[in-house]
Design an enzyme around this catalytic site. Sequence first.
Site, PDB file in Angstrom:
ATOM      1  N   LYS A   9       8.099   5.396  -0.722  1.00 30.74           N
ATOM      2  CA  LYS A   9       6.973   5.577   0.395  1.00 30.74           C
ATOM      3  C   LYS A   9       7.161   6.871   1.168  1.00 30.74           C
ATOM      4  CE  LYS A   9       6.465   0.707   1.362  1.00 30.74           C
ATOM      5  NZ  LYS A   9       6.285  -0.073   2.400  1.00 30.74           N
ATOM      6  N   TYR A  49      -3.002  -3.245  -0.396  1.00 29.86           N
ATOM      7  CA  TYR A  49      -2.724  -4.056   0.703  1.00 29.86           C
ATOM      8  C   TYR A  49      -3.806  -5.045   1.064  1.00 29.86           C
ATOM      9  CZ  TYR A  49       1.537  -1.375   1.231  1.00 29.86           C
ATOM     10  OH  TYR A  49       2.815  -0.536   1.070  1.00 29.86           O
ATOM     11  N   ASN A 112       9.816   1.402   5.546  1.00 28.10           N
ATOM     12  CA  ASN A 112      10.838   0.715   4.980  1.00 28.10           C
ATOM     13  C   ASN A 112      11.192   1.081   3.370  1.00 28.10           C
ATOM     14  OD1 ASN A 112       8.433  -0.450   3.781  1.00 28.10           O
ATOM     15  ND2 ASN A 112       8.880  -2.329   4.572  1.00 28.10           N
ATOM     16  N   HIS A 115       8.027   0.240  -1.699  1.00 28.82           N
ATOM     17  CA  HIS A 115       7.317  -0.923  -2.107  1.00 28.82           C
ATOM     18  C   HIS A 115       7.753  -1.426  -3.488  1.00 28.82           C
ATOM     19  CE1 HIS A 115       3.918  -3.682  -3.219  1.00 28.82           C
ATOM     20  NE2 HIS A 115       4.135  -2.932  -4.397  1.00 28.82           N
ATOM     21  N   GLU A 126      -0.835  -4.290  -9.935  1.00 32.43           N
ATOM     22  CA  GLU A 126      -0.519  -3.079  -9.550  1.00 32.43           C
ATOM     23  C   GLU A 126      -0.284  -2.062 -10.349  1.00 32.43           C
ATOM     24  OE1 GLU A 126       2.945  -4.106  -7.110  1.00 32.43           O
ATOM     25  OE2 GLU A 126       1.849  -5.252  -5.616  1.00 32.43           O
TER      26      GLU A 126
HETATM   27  N1  UDP Z   1       4.127  -3.625   7.476  1.00 28.60           N
HETATM   28  C1  UDP Z   1       3.935  -3.258   8.477  1.00 28.60           C
HETATM   29  N2  UDP Z   1       4.040  -4.137   9.770  1.00 28.60           N
HETATM   30  C2  UDP Z   1       4.534  -5.533   9.680  1.00 28.60           C
HETATM   31  C3  UDP Z   1       4.747  -5.802   7.946  1.00 28.60           C
HETATM   32  C4  UDP Z   1       4.447  -5.214   7.158  1.00 28.60           C
HETATM   33  O1  UDP Z   1       3.713  -2.150   8.922  1.00 28.60           O
HETATM   34  O2  UDP Z   1       4.608  -6.010  10.397  1.00 28.60           O
HETATM   35  C5  UDP Z   1       3.951  -2.996   6.314  1.00 28.60           C
HETATM   36  C6  UDP Z   1       5.464  -2.501   5.418  1.00 28.60           C
HETATM   37  O3  UDP Z   1       5.226  -1.030   5.220  1.00 28.60           O
HETATM   38  C7  UDP Z   1       5.266  -3.576   4.253  1.00 28.60           C
HETATM   39  C8  UDP Z   1       3.893  -3.422   4.207  1.00 28.60           C
HETATM   40  O4  UDP Z   1       3.184  -3.502   5.323  1.00 28.60           O
HETATM   41  O5  UDP Z   1       6.176  -2.868   3.320  1.00 28.60           O
HETATM   42  C9  UDP Z   1       3.503  -4.599   2.893  1.00 28.60           C
HETATM   43  O6  UDP Z   1       3.724  -5.681   3.811  1.00 28.60           O
HETATM   44  P1  UDP Z   1       4.434  -6.950   2.864  1.00 28.60           P
HETATM   45  O7  UDP Z   1       4.224  -8.265   3.691  1.00 28.60           O
HETATM   46  O8  UDP Z   1       3.553  -7.075   1.471  1.00 28.60           O
HETATM   47  O9  UDP Z   1       5.955  -6.623   2.665  1.00 28.60           O
HETATM   48  P2  UDP Z   1       6.661  -6.232   1.314  1.00 28.60           P
HETATM   49  O10 UDP Z   1       6.202  -6.885   0.194  1.00 28.60           O
HETATM   50  O11 UDP Z   1       6.687  -4.674   1.263  1.00 28.60           O
HETATM   51  O12 UDP Z   1       8.070  -6.524   1.763  1.00 28.60           O
HETATM   52 MG    MG Z   2       4.291  -6.817  -0.513  1.00 25.02          MG
END
Ligand code: UDP
Ligand code: MG
Length: 154
Positions: A9, A49, A112, A115, A126
């Site tokens: 990212k 997303y 974080n 992805h 994806e």
């Molecule tokens: N995210 C965020 N705030 C939140 C939860 C998620 O900005 O409270 C962002 C974060 O960058 C995350 C992405 O949205 O990696 C996708 O969310 P997901 O729940 O799919 O988590 P992941 O699969 O990345 O762990």
């Molecule tokens: Mg996810």
Amino acid sequence: MERSLIIIKPDAVNRDMAGRIIARFEEKGLKIIGMKMELLHPVKLKEHYSHLKDKPFYAELEKFMSSIPSILMVVEGKQAVEVVRKMVGPTQGRDANPGTIRGDFSVSNQSNIVHASDSADSAEKEIERFFRKEELHEYKKMNFEWIYSKDEKN
Ligand code: UDP
Ligand code: MG
């Protein structure tokens, strides 16, 4: 062999971490079969997303993810989706265990670092979303014999 999509990212690109992140997947034994840099377009991000589009943080997430280019990778390996998710750790960097990528490099639930696809099904979708067929490479690697045992090689 299974495939998974990884996105390094904008926060990781900004913090000069791409090389270290790529190295971790290489060192694990995952095979990189596609890699490129792309400025992610809001339209593609809305698809990617879509499960979060109604969340209050979605606008900020889109802004963050489209701020500078990301590095996208497709890796291949046995149970690659699960292996990569374990290496990445949970969404919230502060909850991620040391030793995971998020645990080592992130204290945020948005910035974080990476992805990673969360199931074989979403990985397929994806990969199709971000890579053209000709951008994925089938090739035999010299170290393959040393990565898996004989009965694991299919
Ligand atoms: N995210 C965020 N705030 C939140 C939860 C998620 O900005 O409270 C962002 C974060 O960058 C995350 C992405 O949205 O990696 C996708 O969310 P997901 O729940 O799919 O988590 P992941 O699969 O990345 O762990
Ligand atoms: Mg996810």
